[in-house]
Design a protein around this motif. Structure first.
Motif, mmCIF file in Angstrom:
data_model
loop_
_atom_site.group_PDB
_atom_site.id
_atom_site.type_symbol
_atom_site.label_atom_id
_atom_site.label_comp_id
_atom_site.label_asym_id
_atom_site.label_seq_id
_atom_site.Cartn_x
_atom_site.Cartn_y
_atom_site.Cartn_z
ATOM 1 N N UNK A 1 0.842 -1.203 0.000
ATOM 2 C CA UNK A 1 0.000 0.000 0.000
ATOM 3 C C UNK A 1 0.874 1.249 0.000
ATOM 4 N N UNK A 2 0.638 2.137 -0.957
ATOM 5 C CA UNK A 2 1.294 3.447 -0.942
ATOM 6 C C UNK A 2 0.274 4.545 -0.679
ATOM 7 N N UNK A 3 -0.878 4.461 -1.346
ATOM 8 C CA UNK A 3 -2.002 5.359 -1.072
ATOM 9 C C UNK A 3 -3.258 4.716 -1.652
ATOM 10 N N UNK A 4 -4.424 5.274 -1.311
ATOM 11 C CA UNK A 4 -5.690 4.655 -1.704
ATOM 12 C C UNK A 4 -5.899 4.663 -3.214
ATOM 13 N N UNK A 5 -5.534 5.750 -3.865
ATOM 14 C CA UNK A 5 -5.730 5.835 -5.305
ATOM 15 C C UNK A 5 -4.899 4.791 -6.037
ATOM 16 N N UNK A 6 -3.627 4.678 -5.679
ATOM 17 C CA UNK A 6 -2.749 3.709 -6.334
ATOM 18 C C UNK A 6 -3.230 2.281 -6.085
ATOM 19 N N UNK A 7 -3.678 2.010 -4.859
ATOM 20 C CA UNK A 7 -4.122 0.652 -4.531
ATOM 21 C C UNK A 7 -5.394 0.290 -5.295
ATOM 22 N N UNK A 8 -6.322 1.253 -5.398
ATOM 23 C CA UNK A 8 -7.568 0.963 -6.105
ATOM 24 C C UNK A 8 -7.349 0.888 -7.611
ATOM 25 N N UNK A 9 -6.427 1.693 -8.138
ATOM 26 C CA UNK A 9 -6.104 1.631 -9.568
ATOM 27 C C UNK A 9 -5.505 0.268 -9.911
ATOM 28 N N UNK A 10 -4.629 -0.240 -9.040
ATOM 29 C CA UNK A 10 -4.046 -1.566 -9.238
ATOM 30 C C UNK A 10 -5.134 -2.636 -9.199
ATOM 31 N N UNK B 1 -3.779 13.179 3.558
ATOM 32 C CA UNK B 1 -4.277 14.448 3.015
ATOM 33 C C UNK B 1 -3.198 15.531 3.074
ATOM 34 N N UNK B 2 -2.388 15.504 4.125
ATOM 35 C CA UNK B 2 -1.288 16.464 4.242
ATOM 36 C C UNK B 2 -0.258 16.231 3.143
ATOM 37 N N UNK B 3 0.023 14.987 2.857
ATOM 38 C CA UNK B 3 0.962 14.654 1.781
ATOM 39 C C UNK B 3 0.420 15.144 0.448
ATOM 40 N N UNK B 4 -0.848 14.932 0.231
ATOM 41 C CA UNK B 4 -1.511 15.402 -0.990
ATOM 42 C C UNK B 4 -1.441 16.922 -1.092
ATOM 43 N N UNK B 5 -1.722 17.605 0.014
ATOM 44 C CA UNK B 5 -1.685 19.070 0.038
ATOM 45 C C UNK B 5 -0.268 19.596 -0.180
ATOM 46 N N UNK B 6 0.702 18.924 0.401
ATOM 47 C CA UNK B 6 2.108 19.324 0.250
ATOM 48 C C UNK B 6 2.538 19.253 -1.215
ATOM 49 N N UNK B 7 2.150 18.189 -1.891
ATOM 50 C CA UNK B 7 2.492 18.042 -3.308
ATOM 51 C C UNK B 7 1.816 19.130 -4.156
ATOM 52 N N UNK B 8 0.679 19.618 -3.672
ATOM 53 C CA UNK B 8 -0.029 20.677 -4.405
ATOM 54 C C UNK B 8 0.396 22.073 -3.934
ATOM 55 N N UNK B 9 1.468 22.094 -3.136
ATOM 56 C CA UNK B 9 2.114 23.325 -2.681
ATOM 57 C C UNK B 9 1.217 24.189 -1.786
#
Length: 265
Positions: A63-72, A191-199
């Motif tokens: 597991x890395x994140x929910x989107x990647x896991x569900x896409x797989x 969510x913080x990781x997601x927000x960080x990537x979006x600056x």
């Protein structure tokens, strides 16, 4: 001419330590033509239960994140129509019938939203912000994909029209205090990781206001007080998740600043 062939359905589930709920979930989707579960290395017996289940194909995937896991997981489906569930969700008999009728009808929609009935242990949670919650759960694999712009509360991008099913999916969102707290803290960090990537930037104003607003919104504006003690617990833990989001965003910024100074000549 009408199409008399029965559409096949793949039920897809991701898991991690869901031994208390996965059996109920699997039983509720036994009508599907295949059941695929992607497990991120459970340690509580979930994987062993799935391996021994005659109707389930189980795959272990990190597991890395929910989107990647569900896409797989979506890529593993053999059929075009897929029913994507969380391990703590259950399809009622009425919803099962509606799903079967829907995918075998001549309706033009390629994806369907489900409203959910939230369960606080064995009691219905009627308010506390969840009364309008809906998610994509049934869709054509060929017409949808998970957006890579979000890593938690993943977003489905649909090529075509969408509909809403009448019957609700039962969601056992709250097992116990420790489990729900852990879930909210995990979501906060992602969510913080997601927000960080979006600056997006951390501020102390954000830290002071955002968690309080979350509690106020769920408990008062979204009528959590009508759920009694359950509403207080849910609203508090949701606010705790937001606090974790703020703290993690600050930590990520500090870590990034430190890395920058370390590589400066």
């Amino acid at each position: 001419m009408p199409n008399n062939s029965k559409e096949k359905l793949s039920a897809l589930i991701i898991t991690y330590n869901e031994i208390g709920y996965i059996e109920k979930c699997i039983n509720s989707v036994s009508f599907a033509d295949e059941i695929i579960v992607v497990d991120s290395y459970s340690t509580d017996g979930t994987y062993e239960f799935l391996v021994d289940h005659p109707k389930v194909k189980v795959i272990q995937h990190p597991f890395s994140n929910f989107t990647a896991q569900k896409a797989f997981t979506l890529k593993q489906a053999a059929n075009d129509w897929v029913l994507f569930l969380d391990a703590d969700e259950v399809v009622t008999e009425e919803l099962e019938l509606e799903i079967a009728n829907t995918i075998n009808s001549d309706r033009s929609e390629v994806a369907y939203w489900f409203y959910r009935k939230f369960m606080f242990q064995d009691q219905v949670l009627n308010f506390s912000g969840w009364q309008t919650d809906k998610n994509y759960r049934l869709f054509r694999k060929s017409k949808a994909q998970f957006s890579d712009k979000k890593i938690v509360h993943e977003t489905l991008e649909v090529e075509g029209t969408s509909g809403i099913l009448n019957n609700k999916l039962t969601h056992y969102c709250y097992k116990n205090y420790k489990d729900y707290k852990g879930k909210m803290l995990k979501y906060g960090k992602l969510k913080a990781k997601e927000a960080f990537y979006r600056e997006k930037k951390f501020t102390y104003f954000l830290l002071a206001v955002k968690p309080l607003w979350k509690f106020f919104n769920h408990y008062f504006l979204r009528l959590g007080f009508l759920d009694g003690k359950k509403g207080i617990t849910i609203s508090y833990l949701n606010a705790l998740g937001v606090l974790e989001y703020c703290k993690e965003l600050k930590r990520l910024e500090k870590k990034n600043e430190l890395a920058y100074y370390l590589v400066m000549p």
